[in-house]
Design a protein around this motif. Structure first.
Motif, short mmCIF file in Angstrom:
data_model
loop_
_atom_site.label_atom_id
_atom_site.label_comp_id
_atom_site.label_asym_id
_atom_site.label_seq_id
_atom_site.Cartn_x
_atom_site.Cartn_y
_atom_site.Cartn_z
N LEU A 111 0.83 -1.19 0.00
CA LEU A 111 0.00 0.00 0.00
C LEU A 111 0.87 1.25 0.00
CD1 LEU A 111 -2.66 -0.93 2.72
CD2 LEU A 111 -2.70 -1.41 0.26
N SER A 112 0.67 2.08 -0.99
CA SER A 112 1.31 3.39 -0.98
C SER A 112 0.57 4.25 0.04
CB SER A 112 1.21 4.04 -2.36
OG SER A 112 -0.15 4.33 -2.67
N GLU A 113 1.14 5.39 0.37
CA GLU A 113 0.45 6.29 1.31
C GLU A 113 -0.90 6.71 0.71
OE1 GLU A 113 1.23 10.17 4.14
OE2 GLU A 113 2.62 9.77 2.51
N LYS A 114 -0.94 6.97 -0.58
CA LYS A 114 -2.19 7.36 -1.23
C LYS A 114 -3.24 6.26 -1.09
CE LYS A 114 -4.18 8.93 -5.56
NZ LYS A 114 -3.97 9.22 -6.96
N GLU A 115 -2.85 5.01 -1.35
CA GLU A 115 -3.79 3.89 -1.21
C GLU A 115 -4.25 3.77 0.24
OE1 GLU A 115 -2.52 0.57 -4.51
OE2 GLU A 115 -1.11 0.93 -2.86
N TYR A 116 -3.32 3.87 1.15
CA TYR A 116 -3.63 3.74 2.58
C TYR A 116 -4.63 4.81 3.01
CZ TYR A 116 -2.70 3.16 7.60
OH TYR A 116 -2.81 2.94 8.95
N LEU A 117 -4.36 6.05 2.62
CA LEU A 117 -5.21 7.16 3.07
C LEU A 117 -6.56 7.19 2.34
CD1 LEU A 117 -2.59 10.04 3.42
CD2 LEU A 117 -3.54 8.57 5.21
N SER A 118 -6.62 6.63 1.15
CA SER A 118 -7.88 6.71 0.41
C SER A 118 -8.68 5.42 0.40
CB SER A 118 -7.60 7.12 -1.04
OG SER A 118 -6.88 6.12 -1.72
N ALA A 119 -8.07 4.27 0.73
CA ALA A 119 -8.79 3.01 0.58
C ALA A 119 -8.67 2.04 1.76
CB ALA A 119 -8.33 2.32 -0.71
N TRP A 120 -7.82 2.31 2.74
CA TRP A 120 -7.68 1.43 3.91
C TRP A 120 -8.96 1.55 4.74
CZ3 TRP A 120 -4.85 -2.51 5.30
CH2 TRP A 120 -4.67 -2.84 6.65
N THR A 121 -9.67 0.46 4.94
CA THR A 121 -11.02 0.48 5.51
C THR A 121 -11.15 1.32 6.78
OG1 THR A 121 -11.55 -1.64 4.49
CG2 THR A 121 -12.91 -0.97 6.35
N PRO A 122 -10.30 1.15 7.80
CA PRO A 122 -10.49 1.98 9.00
C PRO A 122 -10.42 3.48 8.71
CG PRO A 122 -9.01 0.17 9.48
CD PRO A 122 -9.23 0.18 7.98
N ILE A 123 -9.52 3.89 7.83
CA ILE A 123 -9.39 5.31 7.50
C ILE A 123 -10.63 5.78 6.74
CG2 ILE A 123 -8.03 7.03 6.23
CD1 ILE A 123 -6.53 5.85 8.66
N VAL A 124 -11.07 5.00 5.77
CA VAL A 124 -12.25 5.36 4.97
C VAL A 124 -13.48 5.46 5.86
CG1 VAL A 124 -13.81 4.56 3.13
CG2 VAL A 124 -11.33 4.39 2.84
N VAL A 125 -13.67 4.48 6.72
CA VAL A 125 -14.85 4.47 7.60
C VAL A 125 -14.80 5.66 8.55
CG1 VAL A 125 -16.02 3.17 9.42
CG2 VAL A 125 -15.25 1.99 7.37
N LEU A 126 -13.64 5.94 9.12
CA LEU A 126 -13.53 7.05 10.06
C LEU A 126 -13.73 8.39 9.36
CD1 LEU A 126 -10.63 5.73 12.28
CD2 LEU A 126 -13.04 5.90 12.89
#
Length: 155
Positions: free
Chosen positions: A135-150
């Motif tokens: 996961l790139s930072e962009k993927e992490y920040l835009s698609a990682w479930t906990p981040i997206v849900v929060l």
């Protein structure tokens, strides 16, 4: 030790509280950076697994190898402060309940280590938008479930 580290994230959110929206992104970026153990700008499956394991240990307040609904809802990366600043505590709490339901895969009211691991694997696969195994930072920040849900709590 893990509880101290995670408490530091909460303190960080308080220190950065003047700009709540930017703070949320910064907290997420710090989470990404702390997961990227070899500092190569990517979070591998192993690094994501370590993050999930550390989060599980931190949430399991009574050390019974299960995370109850109340333990999950009481635990926080530092986003509750942001919700308070935005006047969206109830929305944030509702989002955390949804996130718990996603993690409690068998619906028994507790998250086991296996459920946490399976959720992390599913989250990782969903967030790995280019299917490169990291996961790139962009993927992490835009698609990682906990981040997206929060993030939905801010809307």
């Amino acid at each position: 030790m893990l509880r101290i580290l995670l408490s530091a994230f909460t303190v960080l959110a308080l220190v950065l509280g003047a700009q709540a929206q930017d703070t949320g992104k910064k907290v997420s970026q710090i989470t990404f950076a702390s997961s990227d153990k070899n500092e190569d700008g990517l979070v591998t499956l192993g690094e994501a697994g370590q993050l999930a394991s550390n989060a599980f240990l931190s949430m399991d307040a009574n050390d019974n190898s299960l995370v109850s609904r109340s333990e999950f809802l009481e635990w926080d990366w530092g986003y509750m402060y942001l919700a308070e600043q935005a006047g969206k505590v109830e929305r944030y709490s509702a989002v955390k309940r949804v996130l718990f339901a996603l993690r409690d895969r068998n619906g028994d009211g507790d998250i086991s280590r296996k459920e946490m691991r399976l959720s992390m694997l599913a989250d990782f696969a969903r967030a790995d938008l280019n299917n490169d195994g990291a996961l790139s930072e962009k993927e992490y920040l835009s698609a990682w479930t906990p981040i997206v849900v929060l993030k939905t709590a801010k809307k």
